[in-house]
Design an enzyme around this catalytic site. Structure first.
Site, short mmCIF file in Angstrom:
data_model
loop_
_atom_site.label_atom_id
_atom_site.label_comp_id
_atom_site.label_asym_id
_atom_site.label_seq_id
_atom_site.Cartn_x
_atom_site.Cartn_y
_atom_site.Cartn_z
N LYS A 58 0.94 -1.28 0.00
CA LYS A 58 -0.15 -0.03 -0.01
C LYS A 58 0.98 1.18 0.21
O LYS A 58 2.16 1.20 0.11
CB LYS A 58 -1.02 -0.22 1.10
CG LYS A 58 -2.10 -1.06 1.13
CD LYS A 58 -2.81 -0.95 2.30
CE LYS A 58 -3.90 -2.09 2.43
NZ LYS A 58 -4.87 -2.10 3.49
N TYR B 115 -12.73 -1.78 -2.74
CA TYR B 115 -13.22 -2.04 -1.25
C TYR B 115 -14.81 -1.71 -1.09
O TYR B 115 -15.25 -1.33 0.17
CB TYR B 115 -12.45 -0.98 -0.50
CG TYR B 115 -11.07 -1.47 -0.06
CD1 TYR B 115 -10.74 -2.57 0.63
CD2 TYR B 115 -9.99 -0.74 -0.69
CE1 TYR B 115 -9.59 -3.01 1.01
CE2 TYR B 115 -8.66 -1.07 -0.19
CZ TYR B 115 -8.38 -2.36 0.57
OH TYR B 115 -7.11 -2.70 0.85
N ASN C 174 -1.79 0.34 6.84
CA ASN C 174 -1.12 -0.88 7.22
C ASN C 174 -0.36 -1.67 6.30
O ASN C 174 -0.33 -2.96 6.50
CB ASN C 174 -2.33 -1.79 7.85
CG ASN C 174 -3.45 -2.29 7.18
OD1 ASN C 174 -3.32 -1.95 5.94
ND2 ASN C 174 -4.42 -3.13 7.38
N HIS D 109 -1.95 -5.58 1.65
CA HIS D 109 -3.32 -6.16 1.45
C HIS D 109 -2.82 -7.61 1.04
O HIS D 109 -2.28 -8.09 0.62
CB HIS D 109 -4.18 -5.56 0.44
CG HIS D 109 -5.15 -6.27 -0.32
ND1 HIS D 109 -6.36 -6.33 0.36
CD2 HIS D 109 -5.41 -7.51 -1.06
CE1 HIS D 109 -7.42 -6.86 -0.07
NE2 HIS D 109 -6.62 -7.67 -1.16
N GLU E 148 -9.89 -10.63 -7.44
CA GLU E 148 -8.94 -9.31 -7.05
C GLU E 148 -7.74 -9.41 -8.06
O GLU E 148 -7.58 -8.25 -8.69
CB GLU E 148 -8.54 -9.36 -5.74
CG GLU E 148 -9.71 -9.06 -4.61
CD GLU E 148 -9.27 -9.20 -3.23
OE1 GLU E 148 -8.05 -9.58 -2.95
OE2 GLU E 148 -10.01 -8.87 -2.40
P1 DAT Z 1 -7.85 -6.97 6.18
O1 DAT Z 1 -6.89 -5.84 5.21
O2 DAT Z 1 -6.93 -7.31 7.22
O3 DAT Z 1 -8.34 -8.09 5.14
P2 DAT Z 1 -10.33 -5.65 6.45
O4 DAT Z 1 -10.87 -6.30 5.15
O5 DAT Z 1 -11.23 -5.77 7.70
O6 DAT Z 1 -8.70 -5.98 6.68
O7 DAT Z 1 -10.20 -4.25 6.22
C1 DAT Z 1 -9.87 -3.45 4.73
C2 DAT Z 1 -8.85 -2.27 5.03
O8 DAT Z 1 -9.60 -1.15 5.79
C3 DAT Z 1 -7.87 -2.58 6.33
O9 DAT Z 1 -6.44 -3.20 5.76
C4 DAT Z 1 -7.60 -1.11 6.78
C5 DAT Z 1 -8.93 -0.50 6.55
N1 DAT Z 1 -9.69 -0.70 7.91
C6 DAT Z 1 -10.14 -1.80 8.66
N2 DAT Z 1 -10.65 -1.49 9.82
C7 DAT Z 1 -10.44 -0.37 10.11
C8 DAT Z 1 -10.63 0.69 10.99
N3 DAT Z 1 -11.31 0.26 12.32
N4 DAT Z 1 -10.20 1.84 10.90
C9 DAT Z 1 -9.25 2.34 9.97
N5 DAT Z 1 -9.23 1.61 8.83
C10 DAT Z 1 -9.78 0.27 9.03
MG MG Z 2 -9.72 -7.75 4.03
#
Ligand code: DAT
Ligand code: MG
Length: 140
Positions: free
Chosen positions: A12, A52, A115, A118, A129
């Site tokens: 990212k 997303y 973070n 992905h 994807e």
């Molecule tokens: P992951 O990337 O571990 O699969 P996810 O699919 O639940 O996690 O969420 C997608 C992305 O959205 C994640 O990498 C970062 C962002 N995100 C998720 N939860 C969040 C939160 N509580 N606050 C801010 N960003 C968040």
């Molecule tokens: Mg995810």
């Protein structure tokens, strides 16, 4: 014997900007993944919103999609046995504060929102994807 599988991954904008792309690509090779396709792209806001879409009702959707469009990302398709589960293990928990030692998010992520990487959450999504960002001729 388990069958080879593909997953879709991204480095990212935070990790690209912080200079971690090379270390993350090295880790990918060390973990036994074959890189089937890789490129650096600047994701558009429209692409980020579509990618997303599953999170569109969440309060962080705007912040997430703007962040993903804020600078270059490295996108890649990786192949390995249990590619999806293995990559999720290597990257660690969504929030780096909760990620295990030596995971990519523990090592390189800035925060839960920014973070570093992905990873697809299922083999089906690994295929979907990958097709979102790569044409067939871009994959070996
Ligand atoms: P992951 O990337 O571990 O699969 P996810 O699919 O639940 O996690 O969420 C997608 C992305 O959205 C994640 O990498 C970062 C962002 N995100 C998720 N939860 C969040 C939160 N509580 N606050 C801010 N960003 C968040
Ligand atoms: Mg995810």
């Amino acid at each position: 014997m388990s069958k080879k599988e593909i997953t879709f991954i991204m480095v990212k904008p935070d990790a690209v900007s912080d200079g971690h792309s090379g270390a993350i690509l090295k880790r990918i090779e060390e973990e036994g993944f074959k890189i089937k396709g890789v490129k650096m792209i600047r994701i558009s806001l429209e692409q980020a919103k579509k990618f997303y879409e599953v999170h569109s009702a969440r309060p962080f959707y705007g912040e997430l999609t703007e962040f993903m469009a804020s600078g270059p990302s490295v996108v890649a398709c990786l192949e390995r046995e249990n590619a999806v589960a293995h990559w999720r293990k290597v990257i660690g928990a969504t929030d780096p504060a909760e990620a295990e030692a030596n995971t990519i998010r523990k090592l390189y992520a800035r925060s839960k929102g920014e973070n570093a990487v992905h990873g697809s959450d299922s083999p089906e999504n690994g295929v979907i994807e990958t097709a979102f960002f790569f044409s067939g001729s871009e994959l070996v």
